[in-house]
Design a protein around this motif. Structure first.
Motif, mmCIF file in Angstrom:
data_model
loop_
_atom_site.group_PDB
_atom_site.id
_atom_site.type_symbol
_atom_site.label_atom_id
_atom_site.label_comp_id
_atom_site.label_asym_id
_atom_site.label_seq_id
_atom_site.Cartn_x
_atom_site.Cartn_y
_atom_site.Cartn_z
ATOM 1 N N MET A 135 58.945 21.753 -31.043
ATOM 2 C CA MET A 135 59.949 20.722 -30.832
ATOM 3 C C MET A 135 60.902 21.196 -29.733
ATOM 4 O O MET A 135 61.860 21.891 -29.992
ATOM 5 C CB MET A 135 60.690 20.473 -32.146
ATOM 6 N N PRO A 136 60.608 20.854 -28.489
ATOM 7 C CA PRO A 136 61.459 21.321 -27.393
ATOM 8 C C PRO A 136 62.818 20.617 -27.369
ATOM 9 O O PRO A 136 62.948 19.466 -27.787
ATOM 10 C CB PRO A 136 60.644 20.972 -26.147
ATOM 11 N N PHE A 137 63.800 21.339 -26.862
ATOM 12 C CA PHE A 137 65.128 20.774 -26.654
ATOM 13 C C PHE A 137 65.355 20.562 -25.166
ATOM 14 O O PHE A 137 64.979 21.407 -24.349
ATOM 15 C CB PHE A 137 66.215 21.709 -27.203
ATOM 16 N N LEU A 138 65.948 19.438 -24.837
ATOM 17 C CA LEU A 138 66.342 19.142 -23.470
ATOM 18 C C LEU A 138 67.858 19.077 -23.434
ATOM 19 O O LEU A 138 68.466 18.326 -24.193
ATOM 20 C CB LEU A 138 65.757 17.804 -23.007
ATOM 21 N N TYR A 139 68.450 19.867 -22.562
ATOM 22 C CA TYR A 139 69.896 19.863 -22.353
ATOM 23 C C TYR A 139 70.135 19.094 -21.062
ATOM 24 O O TYR A 139 69.801 19.581 -19.981
ATOM 25 C CB TYR A 139 70.425 21.292 -22.256
ATOM 26 N N ILE A 140 70.666 17.885 -21.182
ATOM 27 C CA ILE A 140 70.845 17.010 -20.025
ATOM 28 C C ILE A 140 72.310 17.088 -19.608
ATOM 29 O O ILE A 140 73.203 16.728 -20.380
ATOM 30 C CB ILE A 140 70.481 15.547 -20.350
ATOM 31 N N VAL A 141 72.557 17.552 -18.390
ATOM 32 C CA VAL A 141 73.914 17.757 -17.892
ATOM 33 C C VAL A 141 74.208 16.721 -16.816
ATOM 34 O O VAL A 141 73.450 16.601 -15.845
ATOM 35 C CB VAL A 141 74.087 19.178 -17.306
ATOM 36 N N ARG A 142 75.301 15.995 -16.999
ATOM 37 C CA ARG A 142 75.712 15.084 -15.933
ATOM 38 C C ARG A 142 76.368 15.931 -14.842
ATOM 39 O O ARG A 142 77.080 16.899 -15.122
ATOM 40 C CB ARG A 142 76.712 14.041 -16.431
ATOM 41 N N HIS A 143 76.147 15.562 -13.603
ATOM 42 C CA HIS A 143 76.747 16.294 -12.483
ATOM 43 C C HIS A 143 78.272 16.296 -12.591
ATOM 44 O O HIS A 143 78.878 15.425 -13.228
ATOM 45 C CB HIS A 143 76.311 15.686 -11.148
ATOM 46 N N GLY A 144 78.891 17.275 -11.953
ATOM 47 C CA GLY A 144 80.345 17.330 -11.879
ATOM 48 C C GLY A 144 80.887 16.211 -10.989
ATOM 49 O O GLY A 144 80.130 15.487 -10.339
#
Length: 183
Positions: free
Chosen positions: A1-10
């Motif tokens: 079960m992979p995790f995706l860490y989605i970061v919005r740009h600064g």
């Protein structure tokens, strides 16, 4: 079960209507470093980034901490505006798009959305992905089963965590939300 860490740009140095590909503002640089500090202990993991400067610049502090090179992935790029639009008309176009539902949008935008969802479902290992406001809404909306284009307003440099189960996206943790300008 992979995790995706989605970061919005600064925070970008210019708006969607002012520049096709702005880098980060001074505040945006600070936000990028803050997100890197929050993520540094989960990796090193592969880092993917939208091809746009603001996403690449947001990814760089984490890449530096992990001593890895981020990979550009067009599947997590900004919502594609019609190429014939000038900068002066892009903001109006985006406001109109954001007020709709996915089923009301042209096929090319639905294709962009579906490609991104399929890409997220294809991951078999944890990743960090640096992307954009609407792109993050695509993934969170898919996890929530929503037809709304905007399901939340991710703050600049916020981190949203997704996973997958039974070949569907699952929202693990929604990133911080703010009343934010669309860059």
């Amino acid at each position: 079960m992979p995790f995706l860490y989605i970061v919005r740009h600064g925070e970008a140095a210019a708006t969607f209507a002012q520049h096709l590909d702005p880098g980060l503002s001074e505040l945006g640089q600070s936000q990028a470093h803050r997100s890197a500090e929050l993520l540094k202990n989960i990796g090193p993991l592969p880092i993917l980034t939208s091809p746009l400067a603001r996403a690449r610049e947001t990814a760089q502090p984490l890449a530096d901490l992990w001593d890895i090179t981020p990979q550009i992935d067009d599947r997590f790029a900004e919502v594609p505006s019609p190429p014939s639009l000038g900068l002066d008309k892009r903001a109006l176009w985006l406001r109109q798009v954001m007020n709709g539902k996915w089923m009301d949008l042209p096929d090319e935008l639905l294709g962009w959305r579906n490609t991104m969802i399929e890409a997220a479902l294809d991951f078999s290992a944890d990743h960090v992905i640096f992307s954009h406001f609407i792109a993050i809404n695509v993934l969170v909306g898919a996890a929530l089963g929503s037809t709304e284009l905007i399901v939340f307003r991710p703050d600049n440099a916020s981190i949203t965590q997704l996973s997958k189960a039974d070949n569907r996206l699952v929202l693990v943790a929604q990133g911080s939300e703010a009343q934010t300008k669309i860059n």
